[in-house]
Design an enzyme around this catalytic site. Structure first.
Site, short mmCIF file in Angstrom:
data_model
loop_
_atom_site.label_atom_id
_atom_site.label_comp_id
_atom_site.label_asym_id
_atom_site.label_seq_id
_atom_site.Cartn_x
_atom_site.Cartn_y
_atom_site.Cartn_z
N GLY A 116 -31.42 0.07 19.18
CA GLY A 116 -32.71 0.30 18.53
C GLY A 116 -33.44 1.45 19.21
O GLY A 116 -32.87 2.50 19.49
N SER A 202 -24.56 1.41 18.25
CA SER A 202 -25.81 1.80 17.61
C SER A 202 -26.48 2.90 18.43
O SER A 202 -25.86 3.92 18.71
CB SER A 202 -26.72 0.58 17.44
OG SER A 202 -27.80 0.87 16.58
N ASP A 283 -3.39 -0.12 -0.09
CA ASP A 283 -2.72 -0.16 1.22
C ASP A 283 -1.46 -1.03 1.16
O ASP A 283 -0.89 -1.36 2.20
CB ASP A 283 -3.67 -0.67 2.30
CG ASP A 283 -4.22 -2.06 1.99
OD1 ASP A 283 -3.82 -2.66 0.97
OD2 ASP A 283 -5.08 -2.54 2.76
N LEU A 285 -1.31 -4.11 -0.07
CA LEU A 285 -1.57 -5.55 0.00
C LEU A 285 -2.97 -5.85 -0.50
O LEU A 285 -3.94 -5.22 -0.08
CB LEU A 285 -1.44 -6.04 1.46
CG LEU A 285 -1.72 -7.52 1.71
CD1 LEU A 285 -0.64 -8.38 1.06
CD2 LEU A 285 -1.79 -7.79 3.21
N ASP A 287 -5.67 -8.17 -0.05
CA ASP A 287 -6.11 -9.21 0.87
C ASP A 287 -7.61 -9.18 1.13
O ASP A 287 -8.12 -9.83 2.04
CB ASP A 287 -5.37 -9.10 2.21
CG ASP A 287 -5.57 -7.74 2.87
OD1 ASP A 287 -6.22 -6.86 2.26
OD2 ASP A 287 -5.07 -7.55 4.00
N ILE A 289 -9.26 -6.52 2.11
CA ILE A 289 -9.57 -5.47 3.09
C ILE A 289 -9.08 -4.13 2.55
O ILE A 289 -7.89 -3.97 2.24
CB ILE A 289 -8.89 -5.76 4.45
CG1 ILE A 289 -9.38 -7.09 5.02
CG2 ILE A 289 -9.18 -4.63 5.43
CD1 ILE A 289 -8.68 -7.50 6.29
N ASP A 436 -20.99 0.17 7.38
CA ASP A 436 -22.24 0.32 8.13
C ASP A 436 -23.32 0.87 7.20
O ASP A 436 -23.16 1.94 6.61
CB ASP A 436 -22.02 1.28 9.30
CG ASP A 436 -23.20 1.33 10.26
OD1 ASP A 436 -24.35 1.16 9.82
OD2 ASP A 436 -22.98 1.56 11.46
N HIS A 477 -22.94 -2.99 10.57
CA HIS A 477 -23.42 -2.31 11.76
C HIS A 477 -23.14 -3.10 13.03
O HIS A 477 -23.67 -4.19 13.22
CB HIS A 477 -24.93 -2.03 11.63
CG HIS A 477 -25.47 -1.15 12.71
ND1 HIS A 477 -24.97 0.11 12.96
CD2 HIS A 477 -26.46 -1.34 13.62
CE1 HIS A 477 -25.62 0.65 13.96
NE2 HIS A 477 -26.53 -0.21 14.38
#
Length: 544
Positions: A116, A202, A283, A285, A287, A289, A436, A477
């Site tokens: 922060g 961060s 990719d 697959l 799944d 992701i 993010d 993030h």
């Protein structure tokens, strides 16, 4: 280190070291550290801490780190202040720090980054700064660890009304604390530091990059997670998002936008599902992701309502708003003021909403972090001179960006010519959540590519000898989101620095995908499923 150590007699000064020495206990040595005299340094407290378990760090939400429950060795804790003074605004200032030195020290030092706007001294235990991490903190492993507050107290930007406080937060505190901590460590152990590391996420990631760029001979290994390396420009991006999303948000009875309702959770879920459907299998697959993010070319226009549809689709103004947000802040000429963003599954996560939209239904009290943190930092710190009463909704993207230039020059870790750090043997590892919502994955990718051109002569092989980037699909993030956010970059960095083992991949897992392990591949490689083998086994994937 053993419980008995060699400590120098006459601890009053580092400048005059007597010739005689004798063995004392580590606890006695810790107590004696209170008598040390360093220029502009006030040792406020020394305390011997018995072995025990780490408490939860109250600031872990900002730093990405928490070592709660981890067993810690007995150690000496020193709290101190550097350059105590009265600022131009009449307030008291100093760089507060905490240094912990364990009995099992093996010569290594870690600077733990903040988060922060800083303004707090986190527990200096060296937690892995990613929310899902379960790896042991650095103090437990035998590192001496320091943390600091960036030169001011309080998590708001009021400090920015003092010139020196600006400089300390921007970069000088990193250098001053590094020098002070190293002197204290060498004196306490009466031994040389073998390796120095910096690790943060961060703003702590920005501080890590500052360490490489402005103090290139101080650290052997630097780990920067989701770094806010162009914080001043990201602040413009936050205003851009707020204005765009407020323009489509429903209004209250007074005509004020209710930002949190610009998109319902059902709508964000629909967008995330569409992104998965469009890009997940690229990719090899399906799944949940999206490893092959460069091949993901999702356009929200696919969800736009047609032929009178009103359900399970997005209105044109919402589609346009998404496209404007993900294209990034621009002026009226179309010139980029901040980076674009990749579409990823994390758009429906709590972390994305937390930053962009919040959940407050009170138009007078929006709680999106883009406003809660973003406004304060923009009007008090990034703008020169400070303008506390500035209205974000009146930010002019043609005229007002010039007002951040002065702070950007001292604050942003965007240097790309790092040949001293490189030639000194320094290594830098960056990890970045593709989802993010506050610091764009596209932005750090562009920085990395420019460093390759300027410092590594455009040679990818040469670049990877000292600098490596790892993208984390789905992660928001400093962790969380539908991603694998449990990994250990510190061990990876140690192997790289101390054993010459450059990381081709980092094995990751996470609560979002129970039982699954998968590699995070060094950029620009991505993880592909081999087409056979257990889909939850990291060995079933290859990086290319």
């Amino acid at each position: 280190m053993n419980k008995s150590i060699k400590i120098l007699v006459g601890l009053g000064s580092l400048a005059a070291v007597p010739s005689c020495a004798f063995a004392v206990t580590a606890e006695q040595a810790c107590t004696a550290m209170s008598q040390m005299s360093l220029t502009h340094v006030h040792i406020q407290k020394t305390e011997w801490v018995k072995a025990g378990h780490a408490a939860k760090d109250k600031m872990s939400a900002l730093t990405g780190a928490s070592a709660a429950g981890n067993a810690l060795p007995a150690h000496c804790r020193i709290n101190g202040a550097i350059n105590e003074r009265i600022g131009a605004d009449g307030k008291k200032y100093a760089i507060q720090f905490e240094l912990r030195m364990p009995t099992n020290w093996h010569g290594e030092f870690l600077f733990q980054g903040g988060g922060g706007l800083d303004g707090f001294v986190a527990n200096a235990v060296g937690s892995i700064p990613v929310h899902g991490a379960t790896a042991a903190p650095a103090l437990q492993r035998g590192f001496a660890v320091v943390s600091m507050d960036g030169g001011h107290e309080g998590r708001n930007a009021e400090f920015a009304h003092d010139q020196q406080a600006r400089l300390d937060y921007a970069y000088q505190a990193v250098g001053k604390v590094t020098s002070t901590a190293k002197q204290l460590i060498r004196h306490y152990y009466n031994e040389k530091i073998t390796h120095s590391y910096f690790m943060g996420c961060s703003n702590g990631g920005r501080e890590a990059m500052i360490a490489a760029e402005r103090y290139p001979t101080e650290f052997n290994g630097i780990i920067a997670g989701d770094p806010g390396f162009r914080l001043s420009h990201a602040a413009i991006g936050e205003v851009w998002d707020t204005q765009i999303l407020s323009s489509i948000a429903p209004k209250d009875k007074q005509g004020k936008p209710i930002l949190s309702q610009a998109f319902s959770q059902a709508e964000l879920n629909m967008v995330s599902k569409a992104i998965v459907q469009e890009c997940d299998g690229k990719d090899g697959l399906k799944d949940g992701i999206i490893n092959n993010y460069p091949a993901c070319h999702f356009n929200p226009v696919e969800l736009q309502c047609k032929n009178g549809e009103v359900e399970h689709c997005l209105s044109k103004n919402k589609v346009d708003a998404l496209n404007k947000v993900f294209a990034g802040a621009k002026n009226s000429q179309g010139n980029a003021l901040y980076s674009s963003w990749p579409f990823d599954t994390g758009i429906a996560s709590k972390g994305w909403r937390l930053w962009k939209l919040g959940n407050s239904n009170d138009a007078n009290k929006p709680n999106a972090l883009n406003i809660v943190l973003g406004r304060d930092s923009l009007v008090n710190y990034y703008m020169t001179p400070p303008n506390p009463n500035f209205d974000l909704m009146k930010f002019d993207f043609d005229k007002d960006p010039a007002r951040i230039a002065e702070t950007s020059a001292i604050n942003d870790a965007n240097a790309t010519y790092l040949n001293t750090f490189k030639s000194n043997g320094g290594k830098i590892l960056i990890y970045q959540g593709i989802s993010d919502p506050v610091f764009s994955a596209d932005d750090i990718k562009d920085w990395y590519n420019q460093v390759e051109q300027y410092t590594s002569n455009g040679n990818k092989t040469e670049q990877r000898q000292w600098a490596r980037l790892f993208m984390v699909p789905g992660m928001t993030h400093c962790g969380d989101g539908p991603g694998l956010d449990n990994f250990d970059p510190l061990t990876v960095m140690q192997h790289w620095v101390e054993n010459g083992q450059a990381p081709e991949r980092i094995i990751a897992q996470g609560k979002a995908f129970p039982g699954k392990k998968q590699p995070l591949c060094v950029y620009p490689k991505i993880a592909f499923y081999k087409g056979q083998g257990d889909v939850n086994n990291a060995d079933s994937f290859e990086c290319h």
